[in-house]
Structure formats: structure tokens, C-alpha cells
Motif scaffolding. Structure first.
Motif, short mmCIF file in Angstrom:
data_model
loop_
_atom_site.label_atom_id
_atom_site.label_comp_id
_atom_site.label_asym_id
_atom_site.label_seq_id
_atom_site.Cartn_x
_atom_site.Cartn_y
_atom_site.Cartn_z
N TRP A 5 48.80 40.00 41.81
CA TRP A 5 49.82 40.28 40.80
C TRP A 5 49.12 41.03 39.67
O TRP A 5 48.57 40.43 38.74
CB TRP A 5 50.43 38.96 40.30
CG TRP A 5 51.65 39.15 39.44
CD1 TRP A 5 52.14 40.32 38.95
CD2 TRP A 5 52.52 38.12 38.97
NE1 TRP A 5 53.26 40.10 38.20
CE2 TRP A 5 53.52 38.75 38.20
CE3 TRP A 5 52.54 36.74 39.12
CZ2 TRP A 5 54.53 38.04 37.58
CZ3 TRP A 5 53.55 36.02 38.51
CH2 TRP A 5 54.55 36.66 37.75
N GLU A 6 49.13 42.33 39.78
CA GLU A 6 48.42 43.17 38.82
C GLU A 6 49.35 43.49 37.66
O GLU A 6 50.04 44.49 37.64
CB GLU A 6 47.92 44.45 39.49
CG GLU A 6 46.90 44.19 40.58
CD GLU A 6 46.40 45.48 41.20
OE1 GLU A 6 46.96 46.55 40.87
OE2 GLU A 6 45.49 45.42 42.03
N MET A 18 48.56 33.42 49.97
CA MET A 18 47.43 34.31 49.72
C MET A 18 47.27 34.71 48.26
O MET A 18 46.33 35.42 47.90
CB MET A 18 47.59 35.59 50.57
CG MET A 18 47.80 35.34 52.05
SD MET A 18 46.40 34.49 52.81
CE MET A 18 45.13 35.76 52.69
N LEU A 19 48.18 34.29 47.40
CA LEU A 19 48.14 34.71 46.00
C LEU A 19 46.88 34.14 45.32
O LEU A 19 46.63 32.93 45.37
CB LEU A 19 49.39 34.25 45.26
CG LEU A 19 49.53 34.73 43.82
CD1 LEU A 19 49.56 36.25 43.73
CD2 LEU A 19 50.79 34.14 43.18
N LYS A 20 46.15 35.05 44.65
CA LYS A 20 44.83 34.67 44.11
C LYS A 20 44.88 34.25 42.64
O LYS A 20 44.10 33.40 42.22
CB LYS A 20 43.86 35.84 44.27
CG LYS A 20 43.64 36.28 45.72
CD LYS A 20 42.80 37.54 45.78
CE LYS A 20 42.63 38.02 47.22
NZ LYS A 20 41.87 39.30 47.30
N ALA A 21 45.75 34.91 41.87
CA ALA A 21 45.74 34.63 40.43
C ALA A 21 47.06 34.97 39.80
O ALA A 21 47.86 35.73 40.35
CB ALA A 21 44.61 35.41 39.76
N LEU A 22 47.27 34.43 38.60
CA LEU A 22 48.46 34.71 37.80
C LEU A 22 48.10 35.70 36.68
O LEU A 22 46.92 35.92 36.39
CB LEU A 22 49.00 33.42 37.18
CG LEU A 22 49.54 32.37 38.14
CD1 LEU A 22 49.92 31.12 37.36
CD2 LEU A 22 50.73 32.90 38.90
N PRO A 23 49.11 36.31 36.06
CA PRO A 23 48.82 37.14 34.88
C PRO A 23 48.24 36.29 33.76
O PRO A 23 48.15 35.06 33.85
CB PRO A 23 50.20 37.69 34.49
CG PRO A 23 51.04 37.52 35.70
CD PRO A 23 50.52 36.31 36.41
#
Length: 935
Positions: free
Chosen positions: A860-861, A882-887
Motif C-alpha cells: 500500500w504505497e 500478503m500485505l506487508k505494511a500500512l500507511p
């Protein structure tokens, strides 16, 4: 109630259609005489309605007048049906009939028809003359309402309870709130129960509603569940309310049918489902209006709630202090009558808020304070009588309230007659609408939309220019609500009333006025039904047949089945004598087919077959030529509609929610009166085309268009003119569900993309859902912030696009859900509406953002900065493996809730941040990871 009925008859006699028909058939003079006589009687009816309570002779006179009014109404309705012809499109758009529209059959038999109708009208006229002569014996005071319909001040109805009308309850509220927010007992000792106890009309429900709206309470509990209970403590009703808040695809209809058709232990079978819904949730369960309860049912409910998080609470309102002994542990608050000063504040807010001059208020205050004293501190009486007095401008009229009321007792069972001023002060157009509500049992949850359609079926809604009947009915409902005759229980997403109940005292008043409404139960004396015009039959799960004596009540205009039954069929002769029915509700039964005698119901305007096992509708459904509402919701065995349904040119509402139709019949475009079309399903070789939507420009509310893969091209989609349907506020567009799971060739993808591009809706759209979409890119119109400034809610479900749509510039978007977009690996600046990385001012109104089942989503860039997503309140991410990080969450300063579930990589990252970089999330009051509340 007679004045409301007579008013409707006078309106009908004066209509253009009846005037034209009377000339053609040769009874014009007779009808003009009837109209004059009814009008002369009308002036005396207001006084007669008041006097009938104590004078049996006046009551009998009114009964005879109502019988005559009903009979002439039936004659006029049958007359118009015969002349129009059920199978001929003979009526014009405004309902009038022209001389050249008569069928050859009618012309051939015109003399016979004229003689028969003339005799009936002549007999009715003689009866009415006799009634008119007897009127002089009673020396009625005559009153003529001037200026048309009398209405209250125009107000918007927007919330469950108006806190500006809650006076003198601040201490009560604070005490209840403090109990709800206190640490309380441990979960092992049971969920603490707070009881509000008090007499009827004292304001228990209003206090509970104000408590639930308190910001401290809303922040403290994950869920608030409100259940209005009938006389028996119904555990199933509580289960339904709990499952509803879960968002499960489990309708009330489906739950009831599951229970009805399975073994007696099915309640226990649902306990695990309820436990899963509430698992580790801190909830507030409100049980409103508990009358009696046994320990077995209470223990069954407590077992279902045992998985709830510590801090959960149950709030009970009841008249019966003995009920509270069942609860353990418990805290009880006994609600007392209002102090006189608070009563006066409430009364003056209701009675004097219409903009009166100061000198008028001085004259009226002394009388007003005397009325308040006589209300004995009961808010229900204060509000109802206060609003009744608002339209009275003369002190003598207000003095009559004291003379008419019964003020000598605090007993809730004896003060109901004092509320009669609330009825007598109603404008004529509201009296029948209100009195009709006695057809529902006490504590019944009345659906606003259904009630309005029933009023329409009875002709209670008087035309007013070009205003839609449904809108007028809504204003009638709101007016009754503002007069405290309805209690709002549930609102829709926009805050408007959806379900209501009637207080017991109001229901008693309603029942005493409407002597023609009967609630049929096993012990109901059959002799009482002789004069019945409206009846409801209270079913339970064990009932297997409709009582045979009902079909003999030939004057019935309404027959409702309330509840769920095992009735498998209806005998063919059942409807032969019920030819005056305007409304028929068979929902919740097991009937599989309709008897042939149903086609005798030529005056039927409302037919509800929802949640039945009906397998097909017969072609003779087209003979019900006055039908306005046809409800076929959750009919699991129904797959298609009869071809001749397209002959029902007066049909305004066709509801098929939860019914999986293969296609709609060819020619649906001819039903140009439709306001509601729940689902539009085009066919391929058979059935309707998408172009059938072209002329249905009166559609309003919600519309789901499915199977769009069957539409040949963008040009065909363009022809249906969706952008002309300005009253549609909710739109769902979808292909077949299985299509999104298959691999498609380029031509299929291009075809579907073109079709969706051609389905551009009107700019008034507020709610958009796209599902099972196989296109590679979303239609361009859905990102146009200049067109869709009203769009507040968007759902994208099971779509095959690889890139998110540019929704960030939609100025009013508040709620966004992205689910099962299996091709998306990255969410970047394009999501915010910028192709250059600029993100300032994106999603300006977004409050809730949900991501679910995005299995290959990795990044989530989004470099969140000042002015981005400034209103975000809740962020939920579920099953994004697979989501690596949040804003950067520290920039989302308005974020109040963060929920993460079944996201293994993200879970670990968040747990680490909790331990190492607390500053990033310290401003978020509620963080939940995999059901565990972190803070």
C-alpha cells in the motif's frame, strides 16, 4: 374515524374519472345527490366522533353511516374495474376513462350493467337519506375544516430520538451511563444487567435511547444491539438482532424458515452462530419492553452470550419490578414521574413552538399549566396533548381538553381516554391512517414502508397535486410520529424512521376508535367478526391451516398473516366471498401455489407472498388489474414470473429481494408506473432486454441489475437511459457470480467493459456497488467527481481489475469497501485520484475504509500527508495474507478504530509497532488484532 372515511368517499365521488363514468352510465344525478348528502353530514362528524364514546345511539348512527360509505366505495371501485377491463389497456396515465375506451363486450351489455348499478346506487341513496334525517335528533355541533389539510409545522425527521424533547432526565441518564461504563463484575459472574423500571408512558424507552446515543457509551461498546420484545420473552428475536449486526448473509426470512422447518432444538443449534458473532466483543444489549420472563429462557440466552468480552452490559426496560429478580447480577433504576417544571418545559416545547405572540402565550399559560398538572408527570400524556393543542388557537378549544380528559388516576390503564384528544385533533386525512394501525398486535414492529403501501391500498392517501403517493404517505407517518403516536425503534442509514411500535396506551386508544380492525387468535369469538373490515391473523410456528370462518367475512378489506406458519395450501373456495379485499399478506407461510379463486379479488392492490414456498405465479395474476404492490421477497423456489404480469399497468412496486429469478418477462418496459423494481434480470433467448429499462423513469430507491454479461453491447446498454432515472439513489451492477472465476477471452472482456461504460447513472446516485465484474478497467464515469458529488458509499466486490479505481477525489464519499479483488498486488497514488503521486486533499469525507480477502495484495504505497483522508474514523483489513505494511498511521489523526484480522504479515508488524514505536498508534483509541483488543 367516520369523518376520514366520508372524506375519502366525497373525494372519490368528485373525481374526474367518476364524473365521466356517471355521465356515460346514466347515474350522474344520483351520484351528485349522494355527494351533496355526504358533504352535509361531514360537518357534523367531528362532534359525533367525540360523543360516540359515551352515547351508544350516536355510536350506532355512525356505524350505519360507515356501512353506507363503505358500500358506495365498493360500488365505485367495482364499477371502474368493469369499465376499464382487466386485460385491456383502456385507462390513460391519469386514471381517467374516455368514452371510446369501452370494450365491445361492455357496449353490448351496457343496458344490463347500467340497470344493475343504478339499482345499487339508488338503494344506497335511500339508506343515506334515512341516516341524514336521523342526524337532526342529535343536535350535533357542525364544524367545517377550512383551508384544506391541517398540518403540523414542517420538520425533518432524522434521528431515533430527539434529545431536545427529553426534559428532566439528566440525572437518570447519568446514573445509567455510569453503571454501563463501570468496571462491574468479572465475566465469570455473568454479564451485569441494568434495569429501568417504571409505569407505562413514563419514558423508559426514551431514556434508554438517549443513553445509547451518548458519545461515551458509543465509544465504549463495540456493538449496541436493540431488541423490542413482545409480551413473551422471545429468545429468537434476540438472536436475529445479534446476527443482523454481524453483517452475515443471513436474512430474517431465512432464519425463521430454518427454525420453522427443522427440529425443536434449532434454537440451541443457532447458539454457536450467536457466540461467534459476539466473540470477544464488548457489546450493549438493550431489551426494551420486557413484560415477563422465565428462568429457562433467560439461562438459554446467557449461555449464548458467554463468549462476550468483559465489560459487556445488558440494559432492560420493564414495567414489572418482579421481572428484575430473574437477572443476576442486576442494578435497578426506578423511573419516577417528571417534576412539574420539567413537564411544563416539555409541554410548552410541544404546544407553543408554532411561533405565537407574547400576549397569546400569557393568556394560554395559566390553562396550559393546569393541563400539565393533570398529566401527573407522565411524558407520554404531556407530549401527545401538547402537540394536539398546537393547532388550537382559541382558549375555549383548549379548555375542552380538560373537560374531555379522564384525569383522576395515575393508573396507566385508566389514563388512555385522556389521549383521545390526540385523535380528535388529527386532520381527517390522518384519522383513518392512525386507526388502521390497530390491525397490528401490541408491540408489533411496524415497517414504515409496508404501512404506507397498506394505506395506499386502502385509498387513505389523498392526492395532492403531483406529489407521489409514497411521499405523501411518508409525510403522514412523520406527522403521526411527531404527535407521539408512534415510537421509532430503528432508522435507516440516513437516520430516517424505518420501524416503529405503538405504546400500549396509544394502541388501546387506536383499538377503541377503530371498531372494524380485528386481531384474530384461537379464542376470538366468530360473532365479533361480522362487522370486520380489516383483520390480522396471529400465526405461530405450529399453525397448519387458516381458520375456515375467515373466508365468510365478506366485508374484509384487509387480511394479514402475522408471524410464521406451516400452512401448506389454501383451499380453492377461500377467496370467493372475499371480493372486497384491498390488501392480502400471506408471507411466512408454506404455500406452494395460489388458488384459482384469488382471481376474484379484482379490487386487490397489495399482495405479499414473501418467504413462502411458492413455485410459480399463475398467469391469471394479470386479472388483478388494480394491483399496486407485489412482494415476492425471499421466495426460494420461485425462478420466473408469469408472462402476463406485464399487463399490470398500475403496478408501482415489484419486490424480489433474495429471490433468484432466471430472467424477467419480455415487455417489462410497459410497466411505466413502477417505482420499485428490486432486481432487473435480462434474458438471452427468452425474457426482457436491457432496453426494457428505457421508459421506467419513475424508478426510485434501489435497483440491482444482474447478469449484465447477457447484454450484447455498449450501444444496447446506452439505450436503457439509466442517466434519466434521477430518483435512484442505490445501484448495484453485476455479472453472473461464476464469471469472475473463469478465464475470459478479450472479446468477452471488451463486451462487458462496454456494457458497464454504457450504464452511466444519474448524478443523484448516492450508493454504488459493482460485483463480479470481469473487465480490466472500471468505467470512466465512476471516477468523475464533477458528476458524482452525491456519491457517499461505494462497494467493489469480486472484480477482476488489476488496478484500483481513482476514487480519492469524490467529494462526498464516506464509506468504501473493497473485497476479493484477486488481481490487485499494489495500491498506489492512482487510488487517490492522482497519477503523479500528489495526494493532498484526497478522500476528503471518507470515514470508513474496509479491505477484505485481497489475497495477493502486497503493498500500500501511500505517503500519507497533511490533508489526506482527514475524516477517516475506522480502518478494517481482513484476510489480506500478503500485505506487508500500512500507511503512516500517525498522520491519520481522526482514526478511532483499527481492526486487523487474518493478515499474518501485517499482524506481526503491528504487534511489533505496539512494542517498539508506540507514538505511531497512541492516538488510536481502539485497536483490535485477530479479535484481541490491544487498546
Amino acid at each position: 374515524m367516520a369523518d376520514g372515511l366520508v372524506s375519502l368517499v366525497v373525494e372519490s365521488l368528485g373525481s374526474a374519472a367518476v364524473q365521466e363514468l356517471s355521465s356515460l352510465v346514466g347515474v350522474k344525478k344520483d351520484l351528485e345527490k349522494l355527494s351533496r348528502t355526504f358533504e352535509s353530514l361531514q360537518a357534523a362528524l367531528s362532534d359525533a366522533e367525540k360523543r360516540q364514546v359515551k352515547d351508544e345511539q350516536v355510536r350506532n348512527w355512525l356505524e350505519k353511516l360507515k356501512d353506507v360509505a363503505y358500500d358506495i366505495d365498493d360500488v365505485l371501485e367495482e364499477w371502474k374495474v368493469v369499465i376499464d377491463g382487466c386485460d385491456d389497456d383502456t385507462s390513460s396515465g391519469d386514471g381517467t376513462v374516455s368514452a371510446h375506451s369501452f370494450s365491445p363486450c361492455f357496449c353490448f351489455d351496457r343496458v344490463t350493467f347500467q340497470v344493475k348499478t343504478g339499482r345499487r346506487i339508488n338503494a344506497i341513496s335511500r339508506r343515506l337519506d334515512e341516516i341524514n334525517e336521523h342526524k337532526d335528533r342529535f343536535f350535533f355541533r357542525e364544524f367545517r375544516e377550512e383551508g384544506g389539510i391541517v398540518e403540523l409545522d414542517t420538520m425533518e425527521t432524522s434521528s431515533l430520538i430527539d434529545e431536545t424533547e427529553i426534559f428532566g432526565r439528566e440525572r437518570d441518564k447519568e446514573r445509567i451511563v455510569s453503571w454501563l461504563l463501570s468496571e462491574g463484575n468479572s465475566n465469570e459472574e455473568g454479564i451485569p444487567v441494568i434495569s429501568i423500571v417504571g409505569m407505562g408512558g413514563i419514558g423508559k424507552t426514551a431514556l434508554a435511547q438517549v443513553v445509547c446515543k451518548d458519545e461515551r457509551v458509543k465509544r465504549h461498546f463495540d456493538e449496541t444491539i436493540w431488541v423490542s420484545l413482545p409480551h413473551d420473552f422471545d429468545v429468537m428475536r434476540v438472536y436475529l438482532a445479534i446476527i443482523k449486526i454481524s453483517g452475515m448473509k443471513f436474512s430474517e426470512f431465512e432464519l425463521h424458515k430454518k427454525l420453522l422447518h427443522s427440529v425443536a432444538s434449532s434454537l440451541e443449534d443457532l447458539q454457536p452462530t450467536v457466540q461467534v458473532v459476539l466473540q470477544q466483543k464488548q457489546f450493549l444489549l438493550v431489551l426494551d419492553g420486557v413484560r415477563n420472563i422465565d428462568e429457562d429462557r433467560w439461562e438459554r440466552l446467557m449461555i449464548s452470550l458467554k463468549e462476550a468480552a468483559k465489560g459487556s452490559r445488558i440494559l432492560v426496560t420493564t414495567r414489572n419490578e418482579h421481572v428484575t429478580k430473574t437477572f443476576a447480577p442486576t442494578m435497578m433504576h426506578e423511573l419516577q414521574p417528571l417534576f412539574q417544571n420539567d413537564c411544563w418545559s416539555l409541554f410548552s416545547h410541544r404546544a407553543f413552538s408554532g411561533g405565537r405572540r407574547g400576549d397569546e402565550l400569557v393568556k394560554l399559560e395559566a390553562l396550559g399549566r393546569e393541563i400539565v398538572i393533570n398529566c401527573r408527570g407522565i411524558p407520554l400524556l404531556v407530549k401527545a396533548i401538547g402537540i394536539a393543542l398546537r393547532s388550537k388557537t382559541d382558549v375555549r378549544d383548549r379548555q375542552s381538553v380538560l373537560e374531555e380528559g379522564t384525569w383522576d388516576s395515575l393508573d396507566a390503564e385508566k389514563i388512555a381516554p385522556s389521549l383521545s384528544v390526540s385523535f380528535h385533533d388529527l386532520p381527517q386525512h390522518l384519522k383513518q391512517c392512525f386507526a388502521f394501525c390497530s390491525i397490528f398486535p401490541k408491540d408489533h414492529l411496524i415497517e414504515k414502508d409496508k404501512l404506507i403501501k397498506l394505506w395506499m391500498a386502502q385509498g387513505f392517501i389523498l392526492p395532492k397535486g403531483r406529489v407521489e403517493m409514497e411521499r405523501l404517505g411518508g409525510s403522514y407517518f412523520d406527522d403521526l410520529m411527531r404527535r407521539s403516536l408512534f415510537q421509532i425503534i430503528e432508522t435507516d442509514e440516513d437516520g430516517y424512521a424505518k420501524y416503529c411500535t405503538m405504546h400500549d396506551m396509544i394502541h388501546d386508544l387506536c383499538k377503541s376508535i377503530m371498531g372494524e380492525c380485528f386481531i384474530i387468535q384461537e379464542k376470538t369469538p366468530k360473532s365479533h367478526l361480522a362487522k370486520a373490515r380489516h383483520a390480522s391473523w396471529i400465526c405461530n410456528g405450529n399453525v397448519e391451516s387458516i381458520p375456515s370462518f375467515i373466508y365468510k367475512v365478506g366485508n374484509l378489506r384487509t387480511l394479514l398473516l402475522i408471524g410464521w406458519s406451516k400452512v401448506p395450501s389454501i383451499s380453492n373456495h377461500f377467496f370467493r366471498r372475499l371480493k372486497h379485499l384491498r390488501a392480502l399478506d400471506l408471507s411466512g407461510s408454506r404455500i406452494k401455489r395460489l388458488p384459482n379463486s384469488l382471481q376474484n379479488l379484482k379490487l386487490l392492490r397489495y399482495l405479499d407472498l414473501s418467504a413462502t414456498e411458492i413455485q410459480e405465479l399463475p398467469e391469471f395474476i394479470s386479472s388483478l388489474c388494480l394491483l399496486q404492490t407485489l412482494k415476492l421477497n425471499h421466495c426460494c423456489n420461485l425462478r420466473k414470473l408469469p408472462k402476463r404480469i406485464v399487463k399490470l399497468i398500475k403496478l408501482r412496486h415489484l419486490e424480489t429481494e433474495g429471490t433468484y429469478l432466471e430472467y424477467l418477462p419480455e415487455g417489462m418496459g410497459g410497466l411505466t408506473s413502477l417505482r420499485t423494481l428490486t432486481k432487473f434480470v435480462p434474458g438471452v433467448e427468452r425474457g426482457c432486454k436491457i432496453t426494457d429499462l428505457k421508459d421506467l423513469n419513475l424508478l426510485q430507491g434501489e435497483l440491482e441489475i444482474t447478469c449484465l454479461n447477457r447484454v450484447a453491447s455498449r450501444d444496447e446498454a446506452n439505450e436503457e437511459k439509466l442517466e434519466n432515472k434521477q430518483n435512484l439513489h442505490t445501484l448495484q451492477l453485476s455479472c453472473k457470480a461464476w464469471m469472475c472465476l473463469e478465464t475470459h477471452i478479450g472479446s468477452e472482456v471488451e463486451q462487458v467493459e462496454g456494457v458497464f461504460e454504457g450504464l452511466q447513472p444519474h448524478q443523484n446516485l448516492r450508493d454504488l456497488t459493482m460485483s463480479d465484474y470481469i473487465g480490466h478497467q472500471f468505467p470512466s464515469w465512476m471516477e468523475d467527481c464533477s458528476l458524482y458529488s452525491n456519491l457517499t458509499k461505494v462497494q467493489l466486490l469480486y472484480c477482476r481489475c488489476r488496478q484500483m479505481p481513482a476514487l480519492g477525489k469524490l467529494p462526498s464519499l464516506k464509506w468504501l469497501k473493497i473485497k476479493a479483488m484477486f488481481e490487485v498486488r499494489q495500491v498506489g497514488s492512482e487510488f487517490c485520484g492522482s497519477n503523479h503521486g500528489g495526494i493532498t486533499g484526497t478522500f476528503p469525507k471518507l470515514e470508513i475504509l474496509l479491505f477484505e480477502r485481497m489475497y495477493i495484495w502486497e503493498e500500500w504505497e501511500l505517503n500519507v500527508g497533511a490533508g489526506s483522508i482527514p475524516s477517516l474514523f475506522q480502518l478494517c483489513i481482513e484476510s489480506c495474507d500478503m500485505l506487508k505494511a500500512l500507511p503512516e498511521l500517525q498522520h491519520l489523526t481522526s482514526l478511532q478504530e483499527l481492526k486487523i484480522r487474518d493478515c499474518p504479515i501485517l499482524d506481526n508488524r503491528c504487534q511489533k509497532e505496539v512494542g517498539e514505536d508506540w507514538n505511531k498508534i497512541a492516538h488510536i483509541p481502539s485497536i483490535t488484532i485477530d479479535g484481541r483488543k490491544i487498546q
